[in-house]
Scaffold this active site. Sequence first.
Site, mmCIF file in Angstrom:
data_model
loop_
_atom_site.group_PDB
_atom_site.id
_atom_site.type_symbol
_atom_site.label_atom_id
_atom_site.label_comp_id
_atom_site.label_asym_id
_atom_site.label_seq_id
_atom_site.Cartn_x
_atom_site.Cartn_y
_atom_site.Cartn_z
ATOM 1 N N ARG A 126 0.874 -1.271 -0.237
ATOM 2 C CA ARG A 126 -0.081 0.100 -0.070
ATOM 3 C C ARG A 126 0.814 1.217 -0.106
ATOM 4 O O ARG A 126 1.962 1.222 0.809
ATOM 5 C CB ARG A 126 -0.987 -0.063 1.205
ATOM 6 C CG ARG A 126 -1.939 -1.034 1.376
ATOM 7 C CD ARG A 126 -3.003 -0.816 0.121
ATOM 8 N NE ARG A 126 -4.116 -1.549 0.188
ATOM 9 C CZ ARG A 126 -4.239 -2.799 -0.643
ATOM 10 N NH1 ARG A 126 -3.289 -3.051 -1.488
ATOM 11 N NH2 ARG A 126 -5.343 -3.600 -0.615
ATOM 12 N N GLU A 185 -2.882 7.664 -6.298
ATOM 13 C CA GLU A 185 -3.049 6.765 -7.463
ATOM 14 C C GLU A 185 -3.916 7.375 -8.853
ATOM 15 O O GLU A 185 -5.147 7.568 -8.281
ATOM 16 C CB GLU A 185 -3.185 5.521 -7.324
ATOM 17 C CG GLU A 185 -1.947 4.677 -6.505
ATOM 18 C CD GLU A 185 -2.226 3.483 -6.382
ATOM 19 O OE1 GLU A 185 -3.066 2.768 -6.896
ATOM 20 O OE2 GLU A 185 -0.982 2.700 -5.554
ATOM 21 N N HIS A 234 0.953 -0.075 -10.391
ATOM 22 C CA HIS A 234 -0.009 -0.830 -9.541
ATOM 23 C C HIS A 234 -0.250 -2.133 -10.287
ATOM 24 O O HIS A 234 -1.429 -2.389 -10.483
ATOM 25 C CB HIS A 234 -1.470 -0.091 -9.047
ATOM 26 C CG HIS A 234 -2.012 -0.613 -7.702
ATOM 27 N ND1 HIS A 234 -2.756 0.078 -6.978
ATOM 28 C CD2 HIS A 234 -1.966 -2.076 -7.197
ATOM 29 C CE1 HIS A 234 -3.014 -0.941 -5.944
ATOM 30 N NE2 HIS A 234 -2.412 -1.860 -6.176
#
Length: 599
Positions: free
Chosen positions: A287, A316, A335
């Site tokens: 995370r 993000e 990601h």
Amino acid sequence: MAAATPSSSFISSKPLKPNTLSSLTKLPTTFTLNPNTLQTQTPRRHFIIVSSSLSSKPTILVAEKLGAAGLDLLKDFANVDCSYNLSPEELNTKISLCDALIVRSGTKVSREVFESSGGRLKVVGRAGVGIDNVDLSAATEHGCLVVNAPTANTVAAAEHGIALLTAMARNVAQADASIKAGKWLRNKYVGVSLVGKTLAVMGFGKVGTEVARRAKGLGMHVIAHDPYAPADRAHAIGVELVSFDEALKVADFISLHMPLTPATNKILNDENFAKMKKGVRIVNVARGGVIDEDALVRALDAGIVAQAALDVFTVEPPPKDSKLVQHENVTVTPHLGASTMEAQEGVAIEIAEAVVGALRGELAATAVNAPMVPAEVLTELKPYVTLSEKLGRLAVQLVAGGSGVKSVKVTYASSRAPDDLDTRLLRAMVTKGLIEPISSVFVNLVNADFTAKQRGIRISEERIILDGSPESPLEYIQVQIANVESRFASAISETGLITVEGKVKDGVPHLTKVGAFEVDVSLEGNIILCRQVDQPGMIGTVGSILGEENVNVSFMSVGRTAPRKQAVMAIGVDEQPSKSALKRIGDIPAVEEFVFLDL
């Protein structure tokens, strides 16, 4: 800590009695309809519920792309509506015709969605691990179960972590960009070998374990920090469990696999970067928020951190002008941890099975919110629910870092007969307090036992039957942790166990015992525990330090073995004292040990 499901949001998992609307229409037993509420509803409202329940197949709205295998499972059981890229208004309109909703991370399942469903929506499935985009409180209030798919991404995330580790060590991304820019800089991109280097895996859950296995295969020495990691599992693959500070001190590489909770938010900050070996390299596929990104830039510029490889970010996508993303010693990916074809199919199957099971009335182990107990039971148990969770939180914070919690005993003292006291909810809340502070799992009545078992924690219960009036459900609750070291030695009772005990006074949970010491402090705010020589002026001295720091003291209690001998002072504070204030308390000559506990 991840957002906790409110204690007032538990729903009974017991089937309704015969002759109710649920029994006539075969509604899932997880969800309860209040007959009093039904009497106030309009005939049209009755018609909508019954016609939906009697439909041959439920309707499932899939709002984001899902693998074909998962869709096939859904279509065998339900009518499936695949409608992607819905606006919030379109989702709110469609949802009233759906029994279940499946999303990934891009769709916000807000309170408005649950309100717009008119009570028909029974299950929300999140195809993945994180459920930040689902309003859990609203879901529970509207009798909607939320399930996720936490296991299918494990191998994909671990493989991506190893990919970043090796690419970073050999400057793959930077060298590739250099050649494509027409340069040939062999001397600039000399890397480092992995063989013989120490990798610290921070968070030894499913992904962390798989990363450790692969790193061992690369010839690395692997250590890990995780207070809940079973020692036998770590030893079986040749991993040494160490404290957080020890991991930072000795690691050549650090791989992050911890959840984002209040305890882990920005856990890699200026202070902890300063504890690291100079030239350490960091990988994060967990995370983004666990790293203070500004502090990481400073550590990179100072040479404390030689390189970083990041798949996740606090925001993000990150800003285009991000100093961290643009740093020459940082390798980044968007990601991609779960982005393999196999993982996507696995997630699709896992979430489809969870949603179908929930629609059938089964209690899914991946449920992240809990069903509700009857209102009258909840009203009576509510302060004890809070007490149970707070005692769990206190007990686990007293465990020294590196000690694995394996055996927990919960004791209930009551004048009621065993049949008159259902402790499932209380046990679940003790488990919640033990696990949630350093876990991304939402512990509740549905998944508490499963979650504890998954982490190798055995929770046993004992009841002490007291003489007296059974008007109050419980006299006290005691939580004990066995076979661990304590950050606060006085918390160890005569039996050698970390022991905390509490009771409810005038509706407010109180801590009444720590180790062998009797105390009396309200479990509100936070607590400072001090063991000191019992002498005049101690309360005033500590109180003055806190007052000078503008820290409000809500309660203060002293328990002692004998006059002028040892005593434990429990201090309830509304705010967290500064490190300097805590140091001043610790520097008082009569204070032998102290600990700050965050409730």
